[in-house]
Enzyme design. Structure first.
Site, mmCIF file in Angstrom:
data_model
loop_
_atom_site.group_PDB
_atom_site.id
_atom_site.type_symbol
_atom_site.label_atom_id
_atom_site.label_comp_id
_atom_site.label_asym_id
_atom_site.label_seq_id
_atom_site.Cartn_x
_atom_site.Cartn_y
_atom_site.Cartn_z
ATOM 1 C CB SER A 118 7.351 55.080 8.311
ATOM 2 O OG SER A 118 7.521 53.757 7.834
ATOM 3 C CG HIS A 139 6.889 58.694 10.988
ATOM 4 N ND1 HIS A 139 6.922 59.178 9.696
ATOM 5 C CD2 HIS A 139 7.937 57.829 11.083
ATOM 6 C CE1 HIS A 139 7.935 58.627 9.056
ATOM 7 N NE2 HIS A 139 8.568 57.814 9.874
ATOM 8 C CD GLU A 151 4.987 62.245 8.540
ATOM 9 O OE1 GLU A 151 4.546 62.716 7.484
ATOM 10 O OE2 GLU A 151 5.312 61.052 8.663
ATOM 11 C CG ASN A 189 8.069 57.462 4.825
ATOM 12 O OD1 ASN A 189 9.168 57.829 4.426
ATOM 13 N ND2 ASN A 189 7.906 56.903 6.002
#
Length: 281
Positions: A118, A139, A151, A189
């Site tokens: 992440s 991700h 992602e 994130n």
């Protein structure tokens, strides 16, 4: 077309990834060093499939075949003939680099090696292998069977062929791709974890209570759960690890981890998984 995929790590993310792959007819080799974790993962996947069936999202009769496509192993060598391997272990860089070094020597030439990291740069992970053009970030969001986003992160050396095969797999799973450049935190994130960190600062500085911080963000910005509730769900150790990656990667003080978050992790208050975080469970 990718027909057999190895998944490394049978925790919440790895088992979720194995679930969605097997549901789409892909053979899965699920690896973990702990036999008990593998058994727990398979049991959990079966329960989640039964839950889907009750909601009418799946035929009950299909469940045995889906579970039958998941083979568990404690021997990484069993991933040798996979078309792709997806690493989903703990968010610790040293561990991920060690796994990719081993994987590179085990999985057949031409296979794609993906990481569910992440926050850790894909280029750095790819550099420890002899096939950096075949390394990519995938991700998945938690919980994997429910969340629609993946992602996809291209490292500096990731080939167009690897990228195309990966995005095709995401589409096959019925999910959407968001493409990110390879910088710490990627898209989600880089935006989400600093928000959680700022919520921790608001608590640390006495601006508001845990409940009022969460209420303010839920009702004031229409988020489904408040940032501190979400932090407990993610795991405070994971949140701190990502903040540290952002802080070290950008050398910018705006990514400084909140001292309260650091102390809570040191105390073992990691959220739902330990029964105590910003809330008590």
């Amino acid at each position: 077309m990718v027909s057999k995929i190895g998944v490394l790590g049978a925790g919440q993310m790895g088992s979720g990834i194995a679930h969605v792959l097997a549901q789409q007819g892909i053979e899965v080799v699920l690896f973990d060093i702990a036999e008990a974790q593998l058994a727990k993962a398979v049991t959990g996947i079966e329960k989640n499939l039964e839950r889907q069936a009750k909601k009418g999202q799946l035929e009950s009769a299909a469940i045995p075949a889906i579970i039958g496509r998941i083979r568990t192993t404690q021997d990484m060598e069993d991933l040798a003939d996979c078309d792709m391997a997806i690493e989903a272990v703990t968010e610790k860089e040293a561990l991920k680099l060690e796994i990719f070094r081993k994987l590179d020597g085990i999985v057949k030439a031409g296979a794609i090696l993906a990481s569910n990291t992440s926050s850790i740069p894909i280029t750095r992970i790819a550099a420890v292998t002899g096939r950096p053009d075949k390394v990519i970030g995938m991700h998945f969001m938690n919980p994997v069977p429910v969340m629609q986003l993946v992602e996809v992160i291209r490292g500096l050396a990731t080939s167009d062929e690897t990228f195309a095969a990966t995005t095709a797999l995401v589409a096959r799973l019925g999910k959407e791709t968001a493409v990110s450049a390879d910088y710490p935190g990627f898209i989600v994130n880089r935006i989400l974890i600093p928000m959680i960190n700022e919520a921790a600062f608001a608590l640390f500085e006495g601006i508001a209570t845990v409940e009022d911080i969460d209420k303010g963000m839920k009702l004031g910005t229409n988020q489904p759960m408040g940032p501190l509730t979400l932090a407990d769900f993610i795991g405070l150790d994971t949140c701190l690890a990502i903040m540290n990656v952002l802080h070290e990667g950008f050398k910018d003080s705006k990514y400084r981890p909140c001292p309260l978050l650091v102390k809570m992790v040191e105390a073992g208050y990691l959220g739902r998984k330990t029964g105590r975080g910003f809330y008590t469970y």
